[in-house]
Motif scaffolding. Structure first.
Motif, PDB file in Angstrom:
ATOM      1  N   ASN A 220      13.525   9.920  -0.332  1.00 12.68           N
ATOM      2  CA  ASN A 220      12.951   8.935  -0.976  1.00 12.68           C
ATOM      3  C   ASN A 220      11.181   8.894  -0.874  1.00 12.68           C
ATOM      4  O   ASN A 220      10.665   7.996  -0.728  1.00 12.68           O
ATOM      5  CB  ASN A 220      13.261   7.619   0.051  1.00 12.68           C
ATOM      6  CG  ASN A 220      14.602   7.373   0.058  1.00 12.68           C
ATOM      7  OD1 ASN A 220      15.531   7.338  -1.085  1.00 12.68           O
ATOM      8  ND2 ASN A 220      15.235   7.047   1.263  1.00 12.68           N
ATOM      9  N   ALA A 221      10.910  10.123  -0.970  1.00 11.11           N
ATOM     10  CA  ALA A 221       9.337  10.412  -0.841  1.00 11.11           C
ATOM     11  C   ALA A 221       8.784  10.126  -1.944  1.00 11.11           C
ATOM     12  O   ALA A 221       9.567  10.352  -3.245  1.00 11.11           O
ATOM     13  CB  ALA A 221       9.248  11.775  -0.589  1.00 11.11           C
ATOM     14  N   HIS A 222       7.892   9.413  -2.174  1.00 12.29           N
ATOM     15  CA  HIS A 222       7.110   9.141  -3.579  1.00 12.29           C
ATOM     16  C   HIS A 222       5.625   9.972  -3.538  1.00 12.29           C
ATOM     17  O   HIS A 222       5.587  10.652  -4.557  1.00 12.29           O
ATOM     18  CB  HIS A 222       6.450   7.791  -3.300  1.00 12.29           C
ATOM     19  CG  HIS A 222       5.687   7.561  -4.524  1.00 12.29           C
ATOM     20  ND1 HIS A 222       4.325   7.570  -4.769  1.00 12.29           N
ATOM     21  CD2 HIS A 222       5.957   6.792  -5.717  1.00 12.29           C
ATOM     22  CE1 HIS A 222       3.823   7.284  -5.798  1.00 12.29           C
ATOM     23  NE2 HIS A 222       4.979   6.788  -6.608  1.00 12.29           N
TER      24      HIS A 222
ATOM     25  N   GLY B 109      -4.578  15.931  -0.364  1.00 12.88           N
ATOM     26  CA  GLY B 109      -4.015  14.986  -1.150  1.00 12.88           C
ATOM     27  C   GLY B 109      -3.566  15.119  -2.406  1.00 12.88           C
ATOM     28  O   GLY B 109      -3.341  16.344  -2.962  1.00 12.88           O
ATOM     29  N   ASN B 110      -2.930  14.455  -3.292  1.00 18.30           N
ATOM     30  CA  ASN B 110      -2.547  14.382  -4.531  1.00 18.30           C
ATOM     31  C   ASN B 110      -1.221  15.416  -4.652  1.00 18.30           C
ATOM     32  O   ASN B 110      -1.096  16.263  -5.229  1.00 18.30           O
ATOM     33  CB  ASN B 110      -3.527  15.184  -5.517  1.00 18.30           C
ATOM     34  CG  ASN B 110      -4.709  14.244  -5.541  1.00 18.30           C
ATOM     35  OD1 ASN B 110      -4.478  13.009  -5.945  1.00 18.30           O
ATOM     36  ND2 ASN B 110      -5.811  14.521  -5.966  1.00 18.30           N
TER      37      ASN B 110
ATOM     38  N   MET C 227       6.877  18.410  -4.989  1.00 13.50           N
ATOM     39  CA  MET C 227       6.117  19.622  -4.532  1.00 13.50           C
ATOM     40  C   MET C 227       6.597  19.841  -2.963  1.00 13.50           C
ATOM     41  O   MET C 227       6.935  18.864  -2.250  1.00 13.50           O
ATOM     42  CB  MET C 227       4.657  19.430  -4.230  1.00 13.50           C
ATOM     43  CG  MET C 227       3.985  19.243  -5.715  1.00 13.50           C
ATOM     44  SD  MET C 227       2.287  18.987  -5.556  1.00 13.50           S
ATOM     45  CE  MET C 227       1.547  20.405  -5.075  1.00 13.50           C
ATOM     46  N   THR C 228       6.781  20.969  -2.692  1.00 11.69           N
ATOM     47  CA  THR C 228       7.388  21.405  -1.348  1.00 11.69           C
ATOM     48  C   THR C 228       6.583  22.625  -0.766  1.00 11.69           C
ATOM     49  O   THR C 228       6.746  23.232   0.363  1.00 11.69           O
ATOM     50  CB  THR C 228       8.854  22.033  -1.292  1.00 11.69           C
ATOM     51  OG1 THR C 228       8.982  23.320  -2.051  1.00 11.69           O
ATOM     52  CG2 THR C 228       9.627  20.936  -1.775  1.00 11.69           C
ATOM     53  N   SER C 229       5.233  22.692  -1.336  1.00  9.06           N
ATOM     54  CA  SER C 229       4.241  23.760  -0.673  1.00  9.06           C
ATOM     55  C   SER C 229       2.827  23.333  -1.199  1.00  9.06           C
ATOM     56  O   SER C 229       2.913  22.687  -2.206  1.00  9.06           O
ATOM     57  CB  SER C 229       4.626  25.131  -1.108  1.00  9.06           C
ATOM     58  OG  SER C 229       4.534  25.454  -2.491  1.00  9.06           O
TER      59      SER C 229
ATOM     60  N   CYS D  32       6.439   6.500   1.002  1.00 15.38           N
ATOM     61  CA  CYS D  32       7.846   6.216   0.356  1.00 15.38           C
ATOM     62  C   CYS D  32       7.559   5.179  -1.007  1.00 15.38           C
ATOM     63  O   CYS D  32       8.549   5.180  -1.590  1.00 15.38           O
ATOM     64  CB  CYS D  32       8.769   5.550   1.137  1.00 15.38           C
ATOM     65  SG  CYS D  32       9.440   6.663   2.135  1.00 15.38           S
ATOM     66  N   ASP D  33       6.493   4.969  -1.392  1.00 16.54           N
ATOM     67  CA  ASP D  33       5.910   3.988  -2.581  1.00 16.54           C
ATOM     68  C   ASP D  33       4.591   4.237  -2.772  1.00 16.54           C
ATOM     69  O   ASP D  33       3.770   4.920  -2.037  1.00 16.54           O
ATOM     70  CB  ASP D  33       6.603   2.537  -2.634  1.00 16.54           C
ATOM     71  CG  ASP D  33       5.679   1.726  -1.672  1.00 16.54           C
ATOM     72  OD1 ASP D  33       4.699   1.944  -1.452  1.00 16.54           O
ATOM     73  OD2 ASP D  33       6.479   0.606  -1.289  1.00 16.54           O
ATOM     74  N   SER D  34       4.038   3.644  -3.945  1.00 17.09           N
ATOM     75  CA  SER D  34       2.819   4.040  -4.281  1.00 17.09           C
ATOM     76  C   SER D  34       1.762   3.141  -3.642  1.00 17.09           C
ATOM     77  O   SER D  34       0.556   3.258  -3.744  1.00 17.09           O
ATOM     78  CB  SER D  34       2.600   3.625  -5.967  1.00 17.09           C
ATOM     79  OG  SER D  34       3.050   2.379  -6.086  1.00 17.09           O
ATOM     80  N   THR D  35       2.304   2.261  -2.505  1.00 17.38           N
ATOM     81  CA  THR D  35       1.224   1.092  -1.995  1.00 17.38           C
ATOM     82  C   THR D  35       0.682   1.916  -0.764  1.00 17.38           C
ATOM     83  O   THR D  35      -0.357   1.278  -0.159  1.00 17.38           O
ATOM     84  CB  THR D  35       2.036  -0.106  -1.762  1.00 17.38           C
ATOM     85  OG1 THR D  35       2.925   0.233  -0.681  1.00 17.38           O
ATOM     86  CG2 THR D  35       2.523  -0.927  -2.701  1.00 17.38           C
TER      87      THR D  35
END
Length: 337
Positions: free
Chosen positions: A46-48, A66-67, A72-74, A94-97
């Motif tokens: 559930n990662a955002h 960031g970003n 992505m896993t690396s 888990c969300d954009s907030t």
């Protein structure tokens, strides 16, 4: 009844997992050098997006990366110091907030290697598409450096023959393209004429896909040959990660009118004070034969023979062989009415 209870339990577990926003796991650093390391992790459910921070072990201030989206896993951790131990952690959102988040993970640590500089030995290679004398041709300059070589500060690349056809170009014209590729970044750009000063001097901008100027260089016509001058960008350190760059001109270069090699010379300076000169004479210009024998002042007539191989004098209505000092033989017949 039991089936209904199981469904309720699964629903509660699913809701709990969603509300908890679990973190990424299996943190490990790989590809560790004196200046970079690659952070790796197993993705969170559930990662955002993610956030990474890192610091020298024993210090209090963290640097953030960031970003980092959920796919992505690396991620590369840049601008490190040699022989230094670092720790890093990751946080899952888990969300954009940015409200539901996992909090910071446990720390993974790694130690950077010692920096061993390589010898300053860049390669500069000229290439032309057409080696016929007097003709316009595509012209490329390829530069390459190995990892840990000192950065190039300035380079002057010139030839003893040939010219840039500047009288037919105007400000804003696209004159070709360029590319740059390194372990950290790759990009391509267009070569656009910024301005000319007379018929023998021009500044060329390198424009990327966003319309930004990512570099520039100067081209000139000399009394015999051309000159290309570049200045290396300041990237905050004196050593390169290794790269290959290429500048490609579209039919701007005009070959010399005579046959023979073009000698290209590159005078290169590094940011650490090295100087180097590279000379290339691999490009050889040729002129197509016209079928008309050009007079050779050094060729002399040795003797005249008849068809039996005996010496003879020039005479009419008789086939004679003219032998020259360069080994050529002409068969002649003078007809007299």
């Amino acid at each position: 009844m039991k089936k209904f209870a199981v469904l309720i339990l699964c629903s509660l577990i699913s809701s709990l997992l969603k509300s908890q926003c679990l973190n990424a796991d299996s943190l490990i650093a790989t590809n560790i050098t004196h200046i970079n390391a690659q952070a790796n992790w197993a993705p969170a459910p559930n990662a955002h997006h993610y956030l990474i921070h890192y610091r020298e072990v024993g210090t209090s201030n963290w640097s953030n990366l960031g970003n980092i989206d959920s796919t992505m896993t690396s991620r590369n951790i840049p601008q490190l110091q040699q022989l230094t131990t670092y720790e890093w952690q990751i946080k899952t959102f888990c969300d954009s907030t940015n409200q539901p988040n996992s909090g910071w993970s446990y720390s993974d640590t790694f130690t950077t290697s010692a920096f061993i500089p390589s010898q300053f030995n860049p390669s500069i290679l000229p290439i032309i598409a057409n080696s016929t004398c007097g003709q316009n041709t595509a012209f490329s300059i390829i530069a390459q450096q190995l990892q840990n070589e000192p950065d190039i500060s300035t380079s002057v690349f010139y030839s003893n023959k040939g010219q840039f056809e500047m009288n037919k170009i105007s400000n804003g014209d696209t004159l070709g393209n360029a590319s740059y590729s390194s372990p950290a970044i790759s990009f391509s750009s267009l070569l656009v004429l910024d301005f000319k000063l007379g018929p023998n001097y021009a500044k060329i901008d390198m424009i990327d896909s966003l319309g930004d100027v990512v570099g520039f260089f100067v081209i000139e016509n000399l009394s015999s040959g051309i000159k290309v001058t570049t200045i290396g960008p300041n990237d905050g350190n004196n050593y390169t990660n290794g790269y290959v760059s290429q500048i490609n001109f579209t039919d701007l270069f005009v070959n010399p009118s005579e046959e023979g090699p073009i000698i290209f010379t590159a005078d290169i300076n590094s940011e650490t004070g090295d100087t180097l000169q590279k000379i290339d004479s691999s490009i050889v210009i040729s002129c197509p034969q016209t079928g008309i024998k050009k007079p050779d002042k050094e060729t002399k007539l040795i003797t005249i023979l008849d068809l039996l191989g005996k010496e003879a004098k020039k005479s009419s209505n008789k086939i004679l062989l003219y032998i020259y000092s360069d080994g050529t033989i002409e068969k002649r017949l003078y007809i007299k009415n």
